[in-house]
Motif scaffolding. Structure first.
Motif, PDB file in Angstrom:
ATOM      1  N   ALA A  73      41.759  71.729   9.031  1.00  0.00           N
ATOM      2  CA  ALA A  73      41.383  70.570   9.073  1.00  0.00           C
ATOM      3  C   ALA A  73      41.622  69.692   7.510  1.00  0.00           C
ATOM      4  CB  ALA A  73      40.001  70.360   9.223  1.00  0.00           C
ATOM      5  N   ASN A  74      41.997  68.628   7.575  1.00  0.00           N
ATOM      6  CA  ASN A  74      42.312  68.011   6.376  1.00  0.00           C
ATOM      7  C   ASN A  74      41.565  66.727   6.234  1.00  0.00           C
ATOM      8  OD1 ASN A  74      43.075  66.404   3.946  1.00  0.00           O
ATOM      9  ND2 ASN A  74      45.224  67.236   4.178  1.00  0.00           N
ATOM     10  N   LEU A  75      40.348  66.819   5.582  1.00  0.00           N
ATOM     11  CA  LEU A  75      39.402  65.589   5.698  1.00  0.00           C
ATOM     12  C   LEU A  75      39.813  64.642   4.603  1.00  0.00           C
ATOM     13  CD1 LEU A  75      36.155  67.837   6.073  1.00  0.00           C
ATOM     14  CD2 LEU A  75      37.673  66.640   7.786  1.00  0.00           C
ATOM     15  N   ALA A  76      40.697  65.039   3.691  1.00  0.00           N
ATOM     16  CA  ALA A  76      40.969  64.008   2.446  1.00  0.00           C
ATOM     17  C   ALA A  76      41.445  62.641   3.084  1.00  0.00           C
ATOM     18  CB  ALA A  76      42.171  64.632   1.649  1.00  0.00           C
ATOM     19  N   VAL A  77      40.990  61.493   2.212  1.00  0.00           N
ATOM     20  CA  VAL A  77      41.289  60.098   2.320  1.00  0.00           C
ATOM     21  C   VAL A  77      41.792  59.443   1.006  1.00  0.00           C
ATOM     22  CG1 VAL A  77      40.715  57.900   3.074  1.00  0.00           C
ATOM     23  CG2 VAL A  77      39.645  59.899   4.377  1.00  0.00           C
ATOM     24  N   ARG A  78      42.941  59.019   0.787  1.00  0.00           N
ATOM     25  CA  ARG A  78      43.138  58.292  -0.447  1.00  0.00           C
ATOM     26  C   ARG A  78      42.275  57.326  -1.092  1.00  0.00           C
ATOM     27  NH1 ARG A  78      48.112  55.269   2.963  1.00  0.00           N
ATOM     28  NH2 ARG A  78      48.107  57.437   3.753  1.00  0.00           N
ATOM     29  N   GLY A  79      42.222  57.269  -2.301  1.00  0.00           N
ATOM     30  CA  GLY A  79      41.293  56.195  -2.883  1.00  0.00           C
ATOM     31  C   GLY A  79      40.014  56.895  -3.130  1.00  0.00           C
ATOM     32  N   LYS A  80      39.478  58.018  -2.556  1.00  0.00           N
ATOM     33  CA  LYS A  80      38.188  58.100  -2.510  1.00  0.00           C
ATOM     34  C   LYS A  80      37.506  58.563  -3.801  1.00  0.00           C
ATOM     35  CE  LYS A  80      37.267  57.235   1.890  1.00  0.00           C
ATOM     36  NZ  LYS A  80      36.331  55.884   2.019  1.00  0.00           N
ATOM     37  N   GLY A 131      38.603  66.555  -6.367  1.00  0.00           N
ATOM     38  CA  GLY A 131      37.977  65.278  -6.561  1.00  0.00           C
ATOM     39  C   GLY A 131      37.429  64.929  -7.905  1.00  0.00           C
ATOM     40  N   GLY A 132      37.331  63.595  -8.253  1.00  0.00           N
ATOM     41  CA  GLY A 132      36.472  63.157  -9.548  1.00  0.00           C
ATOM     42  C   GLY A 132      37.686  62.451 -10.344  1.00  0.00           C
ATOM     43  N   LEU A 133      38.995  62.854  -9.890  1.00  0.00           N
ATOM     44  CA  LEU A 133      40.143  62.439 -10.933  1.00  0.00           C
ATOM     45  C   LEU A 133      40.123  60.672 -10.822  1.00  0.00           C
ATOM     46  CD1 LEU A 133      42.204  63.280 -12.835  1.00  0.00           C
ATOM     47  CD2 LEU A 133      43.890  63.120 -10.950  1.00  0.00           C
ATOM     48  N   ASN A 134      39.795  60.098  -9.371  1.00  0.00           N
ATOM     49  CA  ASN A 134      39.818  58.711  -9.286  1.00  0.00           C
ATOM     50  C   ASN A 134      38.846  58.062 -10.108  1.00  0.00           C
ATOM     51  OD1 ASN A 134      42.112  58.324  -7.529  1.00  0.00           O
ATOM     52  ND2 ASN A 134      40.880  58.929  -5.876  1.00  0.00           N
ATOM     53  N   ASP A 135      37.612  59.050 -10.412  1.00  0.00           N
ATOM     54  CA  ASP A 135      36.656  58.307 -11.224  1.00  0.00           C
ATOM     55  C   ASP A 135      37.085  58.150 -12.550  1.00  0.00           C
ATOM     56  OD1 ASP A 135      33.771  58.622  -9.247  1.00  0.00           O
ATOM     57  OD2 ASP A 135      35.321  60.141  -8.846  1.00  0.00           O
ATOM     58  N   LEU A 172      41.205  76.892   7.505  1.00  0.00           N
ATOM     59  CA  LEU A 172      41.408  76.131   6.297  1.00  0.00           C
ATOM     60  C   LEU A 172      40.550  74.766   6.235  1.00  0.00           C
ATOM     61  CD1 LEU A 172      42.665  75.448   3.031  1.00  0.00           C
ATOM     62  CD2 LEU A 172      44.436  75.195   4.414  1.00  0.00           C
ATOM     63  N   VAL A 173      40.071  74.217   5.446  1.00  0.00           N
ATOM     64  CA  VAL A 173      39.554  73.055   5.404  1.00  0.00           C
ATOM     65  C   VAL A 173      39.738  72.239   3.982  1.00  0.00           C
ATOM     66  CG1 VAL A 173      37.340  71.151   5.776  1.00  0.00           C
ATOM     67  CG2 VAL A 173      37.605  73.563   7.164  1.00  0.00           C
ATOM     68  N   THR A 174      40.325  71.158   3.871  1.00  0.00           N
ATOM     69  CA  THR A 174      40.744  70.720   2.742  1.00  0.00           C
ATOM     70  C   THR A 174      39.992  69.443   2.547  1.00  0.00           C
ATOM     71  OG1 THR A 174      42.648  69.749   3.377  1.00  0.00           O
ATOM     72  CG2 THR A 174      42.898  71.806   2.349  1.00  0.00           C
ATOM     73  N   VAL A 175      39.461  68.889   1.250  1.00  0.00           N
ATOM     74  CA  VAL A 175      38.357  67.995   0.866  1.00  0.00           C
ATOM     75  C   VAL A 175      39.094  67.262  -0.234  1.00  0.00           C
ATOM     76  CG1 VAL A 175      36.129  67.231   0.268  1.00  0.00           C
ATOM     77  CG2 VAL A 175      36.306  69.152   2.011  1.00  0.00           C
ATOM     78  N   GLY A 176      39.059  66.024  -0.272  1.00  0.00           N
ATOM     79  CA  GLY A 176      39.647  65.204  -1.654  1.00  0.00           C
ATOM     80  C   GLY A 176      39.849  63.656  -1.219  1.00  0.00           C
ATOM     81  N   ASP A 177      41.092  63.430  -1.886  1.00  0.00           N
ATOM     82  CA  ASP A 177      41.598  62.025  -2.131  1.00  0.00           C
ATOM     83  C   ASP A 177      43.132  62.193  -1.758  1.00  0.00           C
ATOM     84  OD1 ASP A 177      42.664  63.080  -4.388  1.00  0.00           O
ATOM     85  OD2 ASP A 177      41.095  62.171  -5.648  1.00  0.00           O
ATOM     86  N   SER A 178      43.673  61.153  -2.113  1.00  0.00           N
ATOM     87  CA  SER A 178      45.309  60.988  -1.816  1.00  0.00           C
ATOM     88  C   SER A 178      46.150  62.374  -2.289  1.00  0.00           C
ATOM     89  CB  SER A 178      45.815  59.962  -2.518  1.00  0.00           C
ATOM     90  OG  SER A 178      45.914  60.004  -3.972  1.00  0.00           O
ATOM     91  N   PHE A 179      45.687  63.082  -3.378  1.00  0.00           N
ATOM     92  CA  PHE A 179      46.425  64.322  -3.658  1.00  0.00           C
ATOM     93  C   PHE A 179      46.232  65.184  -2.438  1.00  0.00           C
ATOM     94  CE2 PHE A 179      45.930  68.527  -5.823  1.00  0.00           C
ATOM     95  CZ  PHE A 179      47.136  68.810  -6.217  1.00  0.00           C
TER      96      PHE A 179
END
Length: 264
Positions: free
Chosen positions: A51-58, A83-87, A10-17
């Motif tokens: 792997a969890n590639l997520a970083v808050r605020g992205k 992704g996209g919600l921060n935008d 499993l690989v996860t991509v995104g932001d703080s969520f």
């Protein structure tokens, strides 16, 4: 979709969520739905990698530039992209650009995994959400369209009554509590074809008496001082809470639970 499939990575991509805020662990780090999901998957598959590639605020552009190529190269069984919600929460948001970047991300990830998972992000009740709701729903329409064209699974968190309940949100009103993250993990688990462990994850907690007027006003003041004003300050200065922060779990390695401890 196959019932009760066995996935090996499993690989996860995104932001703080996806990073897991605000499901706080004793050491000050965050767990979150992705770690909980990985734990369940690992229990079924010896040697399971995560792997969890997520970083808050992205923002979605940063996710596409910094995380998507890494995730695609890992070739995991399952990749999740949120992704996209921060935008959409920025004062100026070009939804055409957001759509183009999400499309690019999906087109690069879908061929490089067995199952791509997209989500309609949760949103709590309140006046802040109402202001941005049209943008959020436009984002989710893009997600639905991309999923249909690329065979991705869509987890509808936005339509779940439980995840709009303010009691499942942290005091910053932007991130889920531990219970909220648990329910998200359950939602993704079921969407991947597994038997339900909590068939009622969409149902809100039992009704309780709302706090009194004074407690609500005190909470509003604390929220504004500790969370809203710093958030506005970052928006105005172009800064992000994730500036300079590395990915949570940057390598696709065997998962042994938080801090190497037992699986939750």
């Amino acid at each position: 979709m196959q019932t009760n499939p066995t996935f090996t990575s499993l690989v996860t991509v995104g932001d703080s969520f996806t990073e897991g805020m605000s499901d706080l662990l004793p050491d000050g780090s965050y767990r979150g739905w992705a770690d909980l999901l990985a734990a369940r998957m690992a229990a079924r598959s010896p040697g399971f990698r995560y792997a969890n590639l997520a970083v808050r605020g992205k923002l979605i552009g940063q996710i596409v530039d910094e995380q998507v190529p890494v995730a695609a190269a890992m070739g995991a069984d399952v990749i999740t992209l949120v992704g996209g919600l921060n935008d959409t929460l920025r004062p100026k948001c070009d939804m055409g650009r957001v759509r183009a970047l999400l499309t690019e991300a999906v087109e690069r990830l879908a061929p490089n995994c067995k199952q791509l998972v997209l989500m309609r992000s949760p949103g709590r009740q309140g006046p802040v959400l109402e202001r941005f709701r049209p943008r959020m729903e436009a984002l989710f329409a893009v997600v639905d369209d991309l999923a249909a064209r690329h065979g991705a699974v869509v987890v509808d968190l936005y339509g779940a009554p439980s995840l709009s309940d303010p009691r499942l949100w942290d005091v910053d009103r932007l991130h889920l509590t531990a219970e909220g993250h648990r329910r998200v993990a359950e939602a993704v688990w079921q969407s991947l074809g597994h038997d339900a462990e909590d068939a009622d994850w969409r149902t809100p907690p039992p009704a309780s008496l709302p706090p009194g007027w004074m407690l609500r006003r005190t909470a509003d003041v604390r929220f504004a001082r500790q969370h809203l004003l710093p958030w506005i300050g970052r928006r105005l200065t172009g800064r992000s809470s994730g500036d300079g922060r590395p990915a949570k779990r940057p390598e696709l390695l065997p998962y042994e639970g938080p801090l190497g401890g037992p699986l939750d």
